[in-house]
Design a protein around this motif. Structure first.
Motif, PDB file in Angstrom:
ATOM      1  N   THR A 112      37.243  14.033  61.247  1.00 32.24           N
ATOM      2  CA  THR A 112      37.189  13.781  61.680  1.00 32.24           C
ATOM      3  C   THR A 112      37.162  12.070  62.124  1.00 32.24           C
ATOM      4  O   THR A 112      39.048  12.020  63.146  1.00 32.24           O
ATOM      5  N   ASP A 113      37.065  11.431  61.161  1.00 33.00           N
ATOM      6  CA  ASP A 113      37.098  10.006  61.536  1.00 33.00           C
ATOM      7  C   ASP A 113      38.467  10.005  60.980  1.00 33.00           C
ATOM      8  O   ASP A 113      39.548   8.930  61.944  1.00 33.00           O
ATOM      9  N   TYR A 114      39.593  10.183  60.050  1.00 32.07           N
ATOM     10  CA  TYR A 114      40.577  10.281  60.005  1.00 32.07           C
ATOM     11  C   TYR A 114      42.097  10.699  61.014  1.00 32.07           C
ATOM     12  O   TYR A 114      42.824  10.181  61.803  1.00 32.07           O
ATOM     13  N   ILE A 115      41.305  11.740  61.801  1.00 33.14           N
ATOM     14  CA  ILE A 115      42.353  12.152  63.002  1.00 33.14           C
ATOM     15  C   ILE A 115      42.343  11.567  63.609  1.00 33.14           C
ATOM     16  O   ILE A 115      42.684  10.797  64.264  1.00 33.14           O
ATOM     17  N   MET A 116      41.018  10.349  64.319  1.00 25.42           N
ATOM     18  CA  MET A 116      41.040   9.984  65.077  1.00 25.42           C
ATOM     19  C   MET A 116      41.663   8.220  64.771  1.00 25.42           C
ATOM     20  O   MET A 116      42.068   7.431  65.497  1.00 25.42           O
ATOM     21  N   ARG A 117      41.620   7.996  63.791  1.00 26.08           N
ATOM     22  CA  ARG A 117      42.290   6.624  63.295  1.00 26.08           C
ATOM     23  C   ARG A 117      43.628   6.503  63.042  1.00 26.08           C
ATOM     24  O   ARG A 117      44.333   5.946  62.808  1.00 26.08           O
ATOM     25  N   GLN A 118      44.622   8.378  63.127  1.00 27.24           N
ATOM     26  CA  GLN A 118      46.141   8.380  62.836  1.00 27.24           C
ATOM     27  C   GLN A 118      45.370   8.466  61.759  1.00 27.24           C
ATOM     28  O   GLN A 118      47.253   7.605  61.732  1.00 27.24           O
ATOM     29  N   ASP A 119      44.614   8.844  60.810  1.00 29.91           N
ATOM     30  CA  ASP A 119      45.177   8.359  59.147  1.00 29.91           C
ATOM     31  C   ASP A 119      46.015   9.444  59.123  1.00 29.91           C
ATOM     32  O   ASP A 119      44.830  10.391  58.488  1.00 29.91           O
ATOM     33  N   ALA A 120      46.941  10.050  59.069  1.00 28.14           N
ATOM     34  CA  ALA A 120      47.948  11.056  58.495  1.00 28.14           C
ATOM     35  C   ALA A 120      47.144  11.827  57.127  1.00 28.14           C
ATOM     36  O   ALA A 120      46.789  13.078  56.448  1.00 28.14           O
ATOM     37  N   GLY A 121      47.644  10.823  56.259  1.00 28.70           N
ATOM     38  CA  GLY A 121      47.489  10.334  54.553  1.00 28.70           C
ATOM     39  C   GLY A 121      45.820  11.309  54.453  1.00 28.70           C
ATOM     40  O   GLY A 121      46.323  12.200  53.590  1.00 28.70           O
TER      41      GLY A 121
ATOM     42  N   LEU B 212      23.545  11.661  64.362  1.00 31.49           N
ATOM     43  CA  LEU B 212      24.411  11.285  65.620  1.00 31.49           C
ATOM     44  C   LEU B 212      24.991   9.591  65.430  1.00 31.49           C
ATOM     45  O   LEU B 212      25.762   9.244  66.406  1.00 31.49           O
ATOM     46  N   LYS B 213      24.669   9.106  63.940  1.00 30.26           N
ATOM     47  CA  LYS B 213      24.869   7.906  64.781  1.00 30.26           C
ATOM     48  C   LYS B 213      26.540   7.985  64.039  1.00 30.26           C
ATOM     49  O   LYS B 213      27.419   6.813  64.335  1.00 30.26           O
ATOM     50  N   TRP B 214      26.713   8.269  63.156  1.00 29.82           N
ATOM     51  CA  TRP B 214      28.218   8.803  63.659  1.00 29.82           C
ATOM     52  C   TRP B 214      29.605   8.432  64.810  1.00 29.82           C
ATOM     53  O   TRP B 214      30.338   8.302  64.640  1.00 29.82           O
ATOM     54  N   PRO B 215      28.705  10.040  64.888  1.00 28.99           N
ATOM     55  CA  PRO B 215      29.345  10.026  66.528  1.00 28.99           C
ATOM     56  C   PRO B 215      29.520   8.836  67.486  1.00 28.99           C
ATOM     57  O   PRO B 215      30.576   9.094  67.759  1.00 28.99           O
ATOM     58  N   LEU B 216      28.414   8.455  67.327  1.00 24.81           N
ATOM     59  CA  LEU B 216      27.939   7.452  68.641  1.00 24.81           C
ATOM     60  C   LEU B 216      29.012   5.796  68.167  1.00 24.81           C
ATOM     61  O   LEU B 216      29.721   5.859  69.018  1.00 24.81           O
ATOM     62  N   LYS B 217      29.140   5.666  66.949  1.00 25.77           N
ATOM     63  CA  LYS B 217      30.310   4.505  66.695  1.00 25.77           C
ATOM     64  C   LYS B 217      31.356   5.105  66.324  1.00 25.77           C
ATOM     65  O   LYS B 217      32.337   4.546  67.160  1.00 25.77           O
ATOM     66  N   GLN B 218      31.919   6.293  66.620  1.00 30.28           N
ATOM     67  CA  GLN B 218      33.151   7.327  66.675  1.00 30.28           C
ATOM     68  C   GLN B 218      33.674   6.515  68.179  1.00 30.28           C
ATOM     69  O   GLN B 218      35.193   6.445  68.791  1.00 30.28           O
TER      70      GLN B 218
END
Length: 304
Positions: A224-233, A290-296
């Protein structure tokens, strides 16, 4: 009472007739039970000096009768009462409905050379109940609740040091992330790590990567984090790793959808009630999941 203080008292031969272990942290519960068993029972554990009752299946009155029964060999006895659901406001289908009058009477006149340990592995008890009020007056409560993250970190650092093993800061950070700061799991996985490094007596980030596997939830959060950062690789590499672990594509998609739904709800909530709040300060004490979702939320807000 804190667990460590209770254990120190036991090791000095100071015993109370009734203990209540309150909290669901299994490692702390097992540590107390092992200590009291080793210090209180003079002989090897057997069916005569150690009796355990499951109060979802066994009657409380039978347990109290056992506590009051005089030992033929005049030896100390340990009575363990597990799953005392009657101390909570919860109900479970099929569980025996207990009459607590026998325990109330026993508290006023506990048997000599007998210790009763009530393992209340619940996050809370029903303080409105008479039995709970009386136990708090006449029994010794020992805290076995889940630890906060900083407490787990401190505990694990002391635990590793006590075994004469060094661990790098990066390795400890990754280790606790993968064990989700859960004490029982952390101790179990650390024991494996210490066995793995053996004579070297030093745990590195590489060792953690090799031996402590990330959960499916960890990997989905990374994806999810990679997708949100648009890091396709990185996203594609993680997706292929999940497929190699035999995760089904439809399941991965469902978990991603669940994550984004959670992020959206959290971000909308934060925008409504926490305007211009610095998230890192607010994350202290928040549930690990919940920490990870909040940071995103900040990143997601930028990408919307």
């Amino acid at each position: 009472m804190e667990l460590q203080k209770a254990i120190q008292a036991l090791e000095h031969g100071q015993f109370d007739p009734i203990y209540v272990l309150q909290g669901p942290e299994n490692y702390l519960i097992d540590r107390f039970l092992t200590t009291i068993q080793n210090r209180f029972l003079t002989d090897e554990v057997n069916s005569m000096n150690y009796v355990s009752f499951d109060l979802e299946e066994d009657y409380l009155t039978d347990a109290i009768i056992e506590a009051n029964t005089i030992s033929f060999f005049n030896e100390p006895r340990l009575i363990i009462l597990r799953h005392p659901l009657f101390l909570t406001g919860k109900h479970k289908k099929g569980a025996i409905k207990q009459d607590d009058s026998s325990l109330l009477a026993y508290m006023d006149n506990p048997a000599e050379e007998v210790i009763v340990v009530i393992v209340a592995d619940y996050e809370s008890l029903d303080n409105r109940k008479k039995i709970v009020k009386e136990l708090k007056k006449k029994a010794t409560f020992v805290d076995t609740a889940f630890m906060a993250e900083n407490q787990v970190k401190d505990f694990m650092q002391r635990y590793v040091k006590s075994e004469g093993v060094d661990i790098t800061r990066e390795a400890m950070g990754l280790f606790l992330e993968r064990t989700h700061y859960q004490l029982t799991l952390s101790v179990r996985e650390m024991d494996k790590l210490m066995l793995y490094v053996g004579e070297e007596k030093k745990i590195t980030q590489h060792d953690v990567n090799v031996l402590v596997s990330p959960t499916i939830d960890d990997n989905i959060f990374h994806l999810t984090d990679y997708i949100m950062r648009q890091d396709a690789g990185a996203a594609l590499a993680m997706y292929r790793e999940l497929i190699a672990q035999k995760q089904q594509p439809i399941a991965i998609l469902g978990l991603l959808q669940s994550n984004f739904r959670l992020y959206t709800k959290l971000c909308n909530y934060l925008r409504q009630v926490m305007i211009k709040v610095r998230l890192p300060k607010q994350l202290v004490g928040i549930h690990t999941g919940l920490k990870w979702p909040l940071k995103q939320c900040g990143r997601m807000h930028q990408n919307v």
